[in-house]
Design an enzyme around this catalytic site. Sequence first.
Site, PDB file in Angstrom:
ATOM      1  N   THR A 114       0.816  -1.221   0.000  1.00 23.71           N
ATOM      2  CA  THR A 114       0.000   0.000   0.000  1.00 23.71           C
ATOM      3  C   THR A 114       0.851   1.273   0.000  1.00 23.71           C
ATOM      4  O   THR A 114       1.970   1.280   0.534  1.00 23.71           O
ATOM      5  CB  THR A 114      -0.907  -0.002   1.259  1.00 23.71           C
ATOM      6  OG1 THR A 114      -1.500   1.277   1.419  1.00 23.71           O
ATOM      7  CG2 THR A 114      -0.127  -0.324   2.531  1.00 23.71           C
ATOM      8  N   ASP A 115       0.268   2.336  -0.534  1.00 22.44           N
ATOM      9  CA  ASP A 115       0.960   3.639  -0.496  1.00 22.44           C
ATOM     10  C   ASP A 115       1.086   4.168   0.935  1.00 22.44           C
ATOM     11  O   ASP A 115       1.865   5.095   1.190  1.00 22.44           O
ATOM     12  CB  ASP A 115       0.248   4.673  -1.388  1.00 22.44           C
ATOM     13  CG  ASP A 115      -1.198   4.980  -0.995  1.00 22.44           C
ATOM     14  OD1 ASP A 115      -1.713   4.375  -0.032  1.00 22.44           O
ATOM     15  OD2 ASP A 115      -1.813   5.843  -1.667  1.00 22.44           O
ATOM     16  N   GLU A 116       0.316   3.568   1.868  1.00 15.83           N
ATOM     17  CA  GLU A 116       0.365   4.062   3.257  1.00 15.83           C
ATOM     18  C   GLU A 116       1.728   3.851   3.903  1.00 15.83           C
ATOM     19  O   GLU A 116       2.026   4.456   4.936  1.00 15.83           O
ATOM     20  CB  GLU A 116      -0.705   3.387   4.109  1.00 15.83           C
ATOM     21  CG  GLU A 116      -2.101   3.743   3.685  1.00 15.83           C
ATOM     22  CD  GLU A 116      -3.094   3.751   4.831  1.00 15.83           C
ATOM     23  OE1 GLU A 116      -2.675   3.683   5.996  1.00 15.83           O
ATOM     24  OE2 GLU A 116      -4.287   3.833   4.538  1.00 15.83           O
ATOM     25  N   TYR A 139      -2.055  -0.252  11.099  1.00 16.46           N
ATOM     26  CA  TYR A 139      -2.213  -0.975   9.825  1.00 16.46           C
ATOM     27  C   TYR A 139      -0.993  -0.740   8.932  1.00 16.46           C
ATOM     28  O   TYR A 139      -0.369  -1.693   8.457  1.00 16.46           O
ATOM     29  CB  TYR A 139      -3.492  -0.517   9.105  1.00 16.46           C
ATOM     30  CG  TYR A 139      -3.492  -0.841   7.623  1.00 16.46           C
ATOM     31  CD1 TYR A 139      -3.615  -2.152   7.178  1.00 16.46           C
ATOM     32  CD2 TYR A 139      -3.344   0.166   6.660  1.00 16.46           C
ATOM     33  CE1 TYR A 139      -3.594  -2.451   5.806  1.00 16.46           C
ATOM     34  CE2 TYR A 139      -3.317  -0.118   5.305  1.00 16.46           C
ATOM     35  CZ  TYR A 139      -3.443  -1.425   4.883  1.00 16.46           C
ATOM     36  OH  TYR A 139      -3.405  -1.722   3.535  1.00 16.46           O
ATOM     37  N   LYS A 143       1.827  -3.367   7.468  1.00 15.19           N
ATOM     38  CA  LYS A 143       2.109  -3.600   6.045  1.00 15.19           C
ATOM     39  C   LYS A 143       3.579  -3.314   5.742  1.00 15.19           C
ATOM     40  O   LYS A 143       4.223  -4.025   4.962  1.00 15.19           O
ATOM     41  CB  LYS A 143       1.205  -2.717   5.167  1.00 15.19           C
ATOM     42  CG  LYS A 143      -0.263  -3.089   5.189  1.00 15.19           C
ATOM     43  CD  LYS A 143      -0.575  -4.464   4.605  1.00 15.19           C
ATOM     44  CE  LYS A 143      -0.340  -4.558   3.127  1.00 15.19           C
ATOM     45  NZ  LYS A 143      -0.766  -5.901   2.602  1.00 15.19           N
TER      46      LYS A 143
HETATM   47  P1  NAD Z   1     -10.187  -6.886   2.116  1.00 16.09           P
HETATM   48  O1  NAD Z   1     -10.192  -6.473   3.545  1.00 16.09           O
HETATM   49  O2  NAD Z   1     -11.387  -6.615   1.276  1.00 16.09           O
HETATM   50  O3  NAD Z   1      -9.933  -8.477   2.018  1.00 16.09           O
HETATM   51  C1  NAD Z   1      -8.912  -9.120   2.718  1.00 16.09           C
HETATM   52  C2  NAD Z   1      -9.069 -10.617   2.470  1.00 16.09           C
HETATM   53  O4  NAD Z   1      -8.016 -11.298   3.169  1.00 16.09           O
HETATM   54  C3  NAD Z   1     -10.397 -11.191   2.979  1.00 16.09           C
HETATM   55  O5  NAD Z   1     -10.933 -12.089   2.053  1.00 16.09           O
HETATM   56  C4  NAD Z   1      -9.986 -11.912   4.267  1.00 16.09           C
HETATM   57  O6  NAD Z   1     -10.839 -12.995   4.596  1.00 16.09           O
HETATM   58  C5  NAD Z   1      -8.579 -12.377   3.901  1.00 16.09           C
HETATM   59  N1  NAD Z   1      -7.730 -12.625   5.067  1.00 16.09           N
HETATM   60  C6  NAD Z   1      -7.544 -11.811   6.143  1.00 16.09           C
HETATM   61  N2  NAD Z   1      -6.687 -12.386   7.014  1.00 16.09           N
HETATM   62  C7  NAD Z   1      -6.314 -13.576   6.460  1.00 16.09           C
HETATM   63  C8  NAD Z   1      -5.426 -14.614   6.874  1.00 16.09           C
HETATM   64  N3  NAD Z   1      -4.760 -14.546   8.020  1.00 16.09           N
HETATM   65  N4  NAD Z   1      -5.272 -15.675   6.052  1.00 16.09           N
HETATM   66  C9  NAD Z   1      -5.959 -15.765   4.883  1.00 16.09           C
HETATM   67  N5  NAD Z   1      -6.813 -14.818   4.452  1.00 16.09           N
HETATM   68  C10 NAD Z   1      -6.979 -13.733   5.232  1.00 16.09           C
HETATM   69  O7  NAD Z   1      -8.877  -6.294   1.476  1.00 16.09           O
HETATM   70  P2  NAD Z   1      -8.634  -5.436   0.145  1.00 16.09           P
HETATM   71  O8  NAD Z   1      -9.118  -4.064   0.362  1.00 16.09           O
HETATM   72  O9  NAD Z   1      -9.097  -6.225  -1.006  1.00 16.09           O
HETATM   73  O10 NAD Z   1      -7.028  -5.377   0.151  1.00 16.09           O
HETATM   74  C11 NAD Z   1      -6.270  -6.436  -0.400  1.00 16.09           C
HETATM   75  C12 NAD Z   1      -4.805  -6.096  -0.265  1.00 16.09           C
HETATM   76  O11 NAD Z   1      -4.539  -4.889  -0.951  1.00 16.09           O
HETATM   77  C13 NAD Z   1      -4.337  -5.887   1.161  1.00 16.09           C
HETATM   78  O12 NAD Z   1      -3.067  -6.460   1.312  1.00 16.09           O
HETATM   79  C14 NAD Z   1      -4.277  -4.391   1.325  1.00 16.09           C
HETATM   80  O13 NAD Z   1      -3.282  -4.024   2.268  1.00 16.09           O
HETATM   81  C15 NAD Z   1      -3.900  -3.972  -0.078  1.00 16.09           C
HETATM   82  N6  NAD Z   1      -4.357  -2.632  -0.490  1.00 16.09           N
HETATM   83  C16 NAD Z   1      -5.672  -2.273  -0.355  1.00 16.09           C
HETATM   84  C17 NAD Z   1      -6.089  -1.038  -0.803  1.00 16.09           C
HETATM   85  C18 NAD Z   1      -7.526  -0.572  -0.688  1.00 16.09           C
HETATM   86  O14 NAD Z   1      -7.805   0.613  -0.882  1.00 16.09           O
HETATM   87  N7  NAD Z   1      -8.475  -1.435  -0.390  1.00 16.09           N
HETATM   88  C19 NAD Z   1      -5.169  -0.153  -1.393  1.00 16.09           C
HETATM   89  C20 NAD Z   1      -3.831  -0.552  -1.496  1.00 16.09           C
HETATM   90  C21 NAD Z   1      -3.440  -1.796  -1.049  1.00 16.09           C
HETATM   91  O1  DAU Z   2      -4.078   4.156   0.626  1.00 17.80           O
HETATM   92  C1  DAU Z   2      -4.314   2.783   0.526  1.00 17.80           C
HETATM   93  C2  DAU Z   2      -5.124   2.354   1.705  1.00 17.80           C
HETATM   94  O2  DAU Z   2      -6.431   2.886   1.508  1.00 17.80           O
HETATM   95  C3  DAU Z   2      -5.204   0.843   1.870  1.00 17.80           C
HETATM   96  O3  DAU Z   2      -3.921   0.349   2.117  1.00 17.80           O
HETATM   97  C4  DAU Z   2      -6.142   0.485   3.020  1.00 17.80           C
HETATM   98  O4  DAU Z   2      -6.306  -0.926   3.113  1.00 17.80           O
HETATM   99  C5  DAU Z   2      -7.481   1.116   2.783  1.00 17.80           C
HETATM  100  O5  DAU Z   2      -8.309   0.909   3.900  1.00 17.80           O
HETATM  101  C6  DAU Z   2      -7.352   2.615   2.518  1.00 17.80           C
HETATM  102  O6  DAU Z   2      -6.971   3.314   3.723  1.00 17.80           O
HETATM  103  P1  DAU Z   2      -7.639   4.721   4.101  1.00 17.80           P
HETATM  104  O7  DAU Z   2      -7.577   4.898   5.554  1.00 17.80           O
HETATM  105  O8  DAU Z   2      -7.131   5.819   3.237  1.00 17.80           O
HETATM  106  O9  DAU Z   2      -9.144   4.392   3.603  1.00 17.80           O
HETATM  107  P2  DAU Z   2     -10.564   4.699   4.243  1.00 17.80           P
HETATM  108  O10 DAU Z   2     -11.577   4.338   3.208  1.00 17.80           O
HETATM  109  O11 DAU Z   2     -10.719   4.136   5.602  1.00 17.80           O
HETATM  110  O12 DAU Z   2     -10.543   6.282   4.398  1.00 17.80           O
HETATM  111  C7  DAU Z   2     -10.339   7.103   3.266  1.00 17.80           C
HETATM  112  C8  DAU Z   2     -10.341   8.540   3.774  1.00 17.80           C
HETATM  113  O13 DAU Z   2     -11.659   8.857   4.234  1.00 17.80           O
HETATM  114  C9  DAU Z   2      -9.422   8.765   4.934  1.00 17.80           C
HETATM  115  O14 DAU Z   2      -8.847  10.065   4.833  1.00 17.80           O
HETATM  116  C10 DAU Z   2     -10.332   8.698   6.155  1.00 17.80           C
HETATM  117  C11 DAU Z   2     -11.651   9.233   5.604  1.00 17.80           C
HETATM  118  N1  DAU Z   2     -12.868   8.675   6.236  1.00 17.80           N
HETATM  119  C12 DAU Z   2     -12.974   7.317   6.281  1.00 17.80           C
HETATM  120  C13 DAU Z   2     -14.067   6.728   6.888  1.00 17.80           C
HETATM  121  C14 DAU Z   2     -14.192   5.225   6.956  1.00 17.80           C
HETATM  122  C15 DAU Z   2     -13.854   9.494   6.718  1.00 17.80           C
HETATM  123  O15 DAU Z   2     -13.768  10.739   6.631  1.00 17.80           O
HETATM  124  N2  DAU Z   2     -14.943   8.917   7.295  1.00 17.80           N
HETATM  125  C16 DAU Z   2     -15.086   7.581   7.431  1.00 17.80           C
HETATM  126  O16 DAU Z   2     -16.111   7.120   7.995  1.00 17.80           O
END
Ligand code: NAD
Ligand code: DAU
Length: 326
Positions: A114-116, A139, A143
């Site tokens: 992730t970019d985080e 988190y 990562k």
């Molecule tokens: P998500 O939370 O929707 O899904 C995570 C999946 O992993 C689920 O199916 C869960 O059951 C499974 N899981 C959790 N713990 C596990 C374990 N111990 N063993 C096996 N399976 C397990 O996640 P997402 O949003 O699809 O993110 C997927 C990946 O991409 C993550 O690694 C996340 O850090 C990364 N990522 C997400 C975002 C975003 O905005 N959602 C952005 C950048 C990177």
């Molecule tokens: O940047 C990549 C990341 O993006 C991934 O690695 C993470 O898995 C994913 O959860 C996401 O993280 P963020 O914290 O950026 O996403 P989130 O959707 O939780 O929040 C996006 C922005 O919105 C953040 O600035 C917080 C704000 N927010 C979020 C929630 C849930 C609100 O203002 N209100 C809310 O209720």
Amino acid sequence: MRILVCGGAGFIGSHFVKRQLAADEDVVVLDKLTYAGNPANLPDGTEFVEGDIAEASCLERVGTFDAIVNFAAETHVDRSILNPHEFIRTDVHGALVLAQAAEERGVRLLQVSTDEVYGDVEEGWSSREDDPIRPSNPYSASKTAGDLQVLASVRTYGLDACITRGSNTYGPNQYPEKLIPLFATNALDGASLPLYGDGRQVRDWLHVEDHCAGIELVLREGERGGVYNIGAGDGRENREVAQRIIDLTEADPSLLRHVQDRPGHDRRYSLDTTKLRGLGWAPRRTFEDGLAETVGWYRENRAWWEPLKSDEYRAYYEQQYASRLR
Ligand code: NAD
Ligand code: DAU
């Protein structure tokens, strides 16, 4: 190629699985089915093993494979602030278990990150792959540690691995705890939209199909030990995203509520994607089209998300938002 997709029942992983199946690739999914894992995200007949990536023994049940793509993680920042421990188990220890499994079998590991990990970045700058990593919350710290275990395995054991660092991803099938699906489903239900702080935090929104295309390209063509940023380069303030969702759902604008900010909240993310673009990747979706399509999907697919807003979800929501919304 037979690809082991860990976390394939989650949001991005399930889109990746569908993309590979559509391309006639052989896929096996390993997923623990946490609250975020949903078998309904996967096409009928997808080969599936239920298991925890932090337990090496579950890989024995998967059979042979030619590559691992690891999406499995605890992913929600707000949950990590309430309870960080599970994040260490899955995002750090799980990544190490998969690195060892890939190394033992002589196959490539693609670790989805992730970019985080870069922490928040000043206006005018976009993070490059060799920038310092400065995670801000439990988190992103987990990562980051997962990334470092993978890179250490490359250097020490000769593991063949790549890492992708994607930006905020959106699209259908995203669990309704993240900003876009939470606000879309709340707006459709006439419930409050809790905007943290001043709502001027910037996220670089990436459509899930563009994210998956980048991961697929790095899996096939990334250099061993390479890190690749994936982002659309189109940062938006949260308050703009919230307003667009209100417009798209024709919700009452008074549903928007500025609430207490997230502790440690990163102000801005932005990625320099020159390296991935050098392999031929470019995002295909504009945020305007992608968001309209995504909100439309939530409007049309209540049967997918309503059951998710269950007892466990309500307990989480109460814990996370009750004091903020008072
Ligand atoms: P998500 O939370 O929707 O899904 C995570 C999946 O992993 C689920 O199916 C869960 O059951 C499974 N899981 C959790 N713990 C596990 C374990 N111990 N063993 C096996 N399976 C397990 O996640 P997402 O949003 O699809 O993110 C997927 C990946 O991409 C993550 O690694 C996340 O850090 C990364 N990522 C997400 C975002 C975003 O905005 N959602 C952005 C950048 C990177
Ligand atoms: O940047 C990549 C990341 O993006 C991934 O690695 C993470 O898995 C994913 O959860 C996401 O993280 P963020 O914290 O950026 O996403 P989130 O959707 O939780 O929040 C996006 C922005 O919105 C953040 O600035 C917080 C704000 N927010 C979020 C929630 C849930 C609100 O203002 N209100 C809310 O209720």
